[in-house]
Structures are given as C-alpha cells and as structure tokens.
Design a protein around this motif. Structure first.
Motif, PDB file in Angstrom:
ATOM      1  N   THR A 110      28.694   7.460  -2.176  1.00  0.00           N
ATOM      2  CA  THR A 110      29.439   8.642  -1.750  1.00  0.00           C
ATOM      3  C   THR A 110      30.695   8.805  -2.589  1.00  0.00           C
ATOM      4  OG1 THR A 110      30.715   7.389  -0.112  1.00  0.00           O
ATOM      5  CG2 THR A 110      28.639   8.365   0.634  1.00  0.00           C
ATOM      6  N   THR A 112      33.439  10.334  -0.912  1.00  0.00           N
ATOM      7  CA  THR A 112      34.526  10.378   0.068  1.00  0.00           C
ATOM      8  C   THR A 112      34.313   9.439   1.242  1.00  0.00           C
ATOM      9  OG1 THR A 112      34.957  12.703  -0.478  1.00  0.00           O
ATOM     10  CG2 THR A 112      35.833  11.885   1.616  1.00  0.00           C
ATOM     11  N   PHE A 113      33.165   9.531   1.891  1.00  0.00           N
ATOM     12  CA  PHE A 113      32.983   8.886   3.187  1.00  0.00           C
ATOM     13  C   PHE A 113      32.561   7.425   3.062  1.00  0.00           C
ATOM     14  CE2 PHE A 113      32.405  13.420   4.069  1.00  0.00           C
ATOM     15  CZ  PHE A 113      33.354  13.574   5.069  1.00  0.00           C
ATOM     16  N   GLY A 140      37.787  10.141   5.402  1.00  0.00           N
ATOM     17  CA  GLY A 140      36.516   9.484   5.136  1.00  0.00           C
ATOM     18  C   GLY A 140      36.518   8.006   5.448  1.00  0.00           C
ATOM     19  N   GLU A 285      27.265  12.801   3.827  1.00  0.00           N
ATOM     20  CA  GLU A 285      28.057  13.501   2.815  1.00  0.00           C
ATOM     21  C   GLU A 285      27.280  14.686   2.238  1.00  0.00           C
ATOM     22  OE1 GLU A 285      31.168  11.566   0.464  1.00  0.00           O
ATOM     23  OE2 GLU A 285      29.901  11.968  -1.277  1.00  0.00           O
ATOM     24  N   ARG A 289      28.436  18.679   3.060  1.00  0.00           N
ATOM     25  CA  ARG A 289      28.732  19.661   2.013  1.00  0.00           C
ATOM     26  C   ARG A 289      27.929  20.939   2.222  1.00  0.00           C
ATOM     27  NH1 ARG A 289      28.667  15.447  -3.141  1.00  0.00           N
ATOM     28  NH2 ARG A 289      30.834  14.728  -2.940  1.00  0.00           N
TER      29      ARG A 289
END
Length: 371
Positions: A110, A112-113, A140, A285, A289
C-alpha cells in the motif's frame, strides 16, 4: 423467508466477545527499552499498556521515532502507557511469538494504509488508541492487539476477546460528509474479499464470509466478525476511526476461518492474522480509491454478491394511533445514503431506517416512502 421487524439498537460488538466482569488484579504486560524476551512477562503488579511502534519504510520508522519522542500518545482514564520502537527489541524478538510484523510488512503493498503499525500484546481497546490519538498518528496508521479487554458493549458491559482474533483499528480522513456512513461497507467488502483472495492464491476451497447489513460478518450462519466506524469533525474534515474484529483461529464462542478450513478437509494451510491484515489493507486501499473517485456505486455489484439480503422479505411494523400496521417489503439494495432500499407489495419504494432501540439491526426498521 419473512423476517419480523420489531426493534433496533445501533450497537456493534466484536464477534467473539463475551461479557466478563473487570478484575482489577488481572494480568497485564509491560515492555521497557532494550526489551529482551526475559523482560516480556506477565505481572499482576504493573498496570500498564505497551505500544510497540513499527514502520514499513524509513519514512514510517522516522514517524515512529517522532511519536515516541513527543510523548503525546494517551489512553482513556489516564491509564499508564509504555511506548517502544520495534528496533529497541533485541534479537530474540518476542513479537514473533504473537504477531509477526516482518511477515505482515513484507506482504503489505500500500501507499498509505497499514504502513505504521502500533502493536500491543494486550489493550483495553484498539479503537480507543486510534480515536484518542487521531491527530498524533499519520493517516492510515493501524493499531493491533493480541487480546482486547474492553471492546465496546451495551449498558457499559466489558467485553473480552480471546487469542486468535484479528483485532485492529485504523485511521482515515474524509471531506464529504454525505459518504462517510458508506465507508463501513467498503471496510466490510475489503475483509470478505481479502479472505477470498487468500484462498485463491493458495489454491484453497472458498471460505465464503458474508456481510450482514450494516456491519457484521457471517460464516455458515454464525457471526465471525464485525466492523465499527466512528468519526469526529475537525477543521472541515471527518476523522474516521475504523475498527475490525475477525475470528481467525479461535473457534469459540461461534466459529472461525480455520475451523471452516478443517471442515473442508484442508490440513496443509491455516489462515494467519498477518496475511489477513496485509491482504485486507491491499484490498481496502484499492476499494477506497474507487469509492472516493467514483462513489460507492463502483463497488455495489461486488458488495451485493457478498451480502445476505438481496430479495429478503421483512415485515415492518408501524404504529398508527393505537394500532400496529404491518407492511411486507422486499430488500432491493442500498440507497445513496446507505440505508436499505426496499419495495412493498404495492410497488412503493421505501427506505428502511433503524429506530435505535433494539439489539438486532433488523428489528425496528422504520419505513420512509420514496417519491
């Protein structure tokens, strides 16, 4: 099949949580700097919670160092807290005895998370950690505990979850308040798809976890998981804390993923919390999005394949003066606001809302006619 609808209570409980009185002398765990396996010990004297900060890349490792240096993380009720960096654990890594951070990070793909992990062997509530420290943690970030002792319950009940559960909470931030209620459905979908993905990659028979609206996870008719999403509004943004509990390797009090594998005569593989967590974030993720860019309608078809309610008929009871009037409706899907879309036998479309009183989500649905 008709489901009689009576009352509702907006309570989510983690799947394997059982009511248990608080014991002030119960065992707790504490870490210190330069921790070795010999110092990882149970103690009825030391009353503290320990958070071990772990990062996937140099950026998250530096963020973890800054968090520790700032000494601003806190727990409710001013509970004693000890903070340790993963790098401060010696070569005999005690975390391998419980949650293997390296395995998790190596499987995580990922941007971010999940990239900053806050781990503890024992916490009152992972949700409390992320919600009380939302502004101190990068968006995240995830908090995970091996054992959770105070999951949220009704009437101030204390809930304890056993070893074998995947118990975690993470943070995200949103700007459009109209879609905040829908994010729990994205979380639910990511969990079910993560389990399917692990099965497919390992050549396993399908372990078909289903979604019971709005935020429960079911397997073979038994609850194996649940989702809790809460939010606060600050500086024109919604700070969302998402909490998940999933029975991975604890077959009591209901069932778990690995019990299902044994029922399918699979002996060579067992679900691991590290794999499930990493695969969840990889899925989430991507879904998140799509959700932000295109709306929940981009995920609806997949969501409806996973939930339990398409075509389900329910009886809605409404009070009319002193009389109770019953209406039979058939669930069609979700409305744009995240409630149940249903159609009556008179072809009238309606939106079903919980009335906020009952323990069962499908009891006490209030009907609102749609034009």
């Amino acid at each position: 099949m008709l489901l009689r609808v009576l009352l509702f209570h907006s309570l989510l409980r983690y799947p394997s949580l059982r009511s248990k009185p608080v014991n002030k002398t119960s065992v707790s765990y504490c870490y210190c700097n330069n921790l070795s396996a010999s110092t990882f010990m149970a103690s009825s004297v030391v009353d503290c919670s320990t958070l071990v900060l772990c990062g996937k890349s140099l950026a998250e490792i530096e963020a973890a160092k800054a968090i520790k240096s700032s000494n601003t993380l806190k727990l409710p009720d001013n509970e004693e807290l000890s903070i340790v960096l993963q790098s401060e654990l010696d070569g005999e890594n005690v975390m391998r005895r419980s949650f293997n951070v390296d395995s998790f990070m190596n499987s995580l793909c990922t941007d971010t998370f999940g990239r900053l992990l806050v781990w503890s062997p024992r916490l009152a509530s992972t949700h409390d950690v992320v919600s009380h420290n939302f502004c101190e943690l990068p968006i995240g970030s995830v908090c995970l505990a091996d054992v959770q002792t105070k999951g949220r319950g009704r009437s101030k009940n204390v809930w304890e979850s056993p070893l074998g559960c995947l118990l975690f909470s993470f943070t995200l931030q949103m700007e459009d308040g109209r879609i905040v209620p829908l994010v729990q459905y994205v979380v639910s979908l990511a969990i079910t798809e993560a389990v399917k993905d692990i099965c497919n990659k390992n050549g396993l028979p399908s372990v078909d976890v289903k979604i019971k609206w709005p935020n429960d996870l079911y397997l073979n008719g038994l609850k194996v998981g649940g989702i809790l999403c809460t939010s606060t509004y600050k500086l024109k943004k919604f700070n969302v804390s998402a909490g998940i509990g999933l029975n991975v390797n604890n077959e009591k009090p209901t069932t778990c993923l690995n019990t299902k594998l044994r029922e399918l005569s699979v002996e060579a593989y067992r679900f691991q919390r590290e794999d499930v967590l990493a695969t969840f974030f990889n899925k989430f993720e991507t879904f998140y999005r799509l959700f932000i860019d295109q709306g929940f309608q981009s995920l609806e078809e997949l969501y409806y394949k996973t939930w339990l309610h398409s075509g389900q008929r329910v009886i809605v009871q409404e009070k009319n003066d002193d009389n109770v009037v019953e209406h039979v409706v058939t669930i069609q899907g979700l409305t744009s606001s995240g409630y149940l879309l249903a159609v009556g036998d008179d072809s009238q479309l309606c939106e079903l809302h919980p009335d906020g009183n009952s323990f069962d989500f499908f009891k006490g649905l209030v009907r609102r006619k749609l034009e």
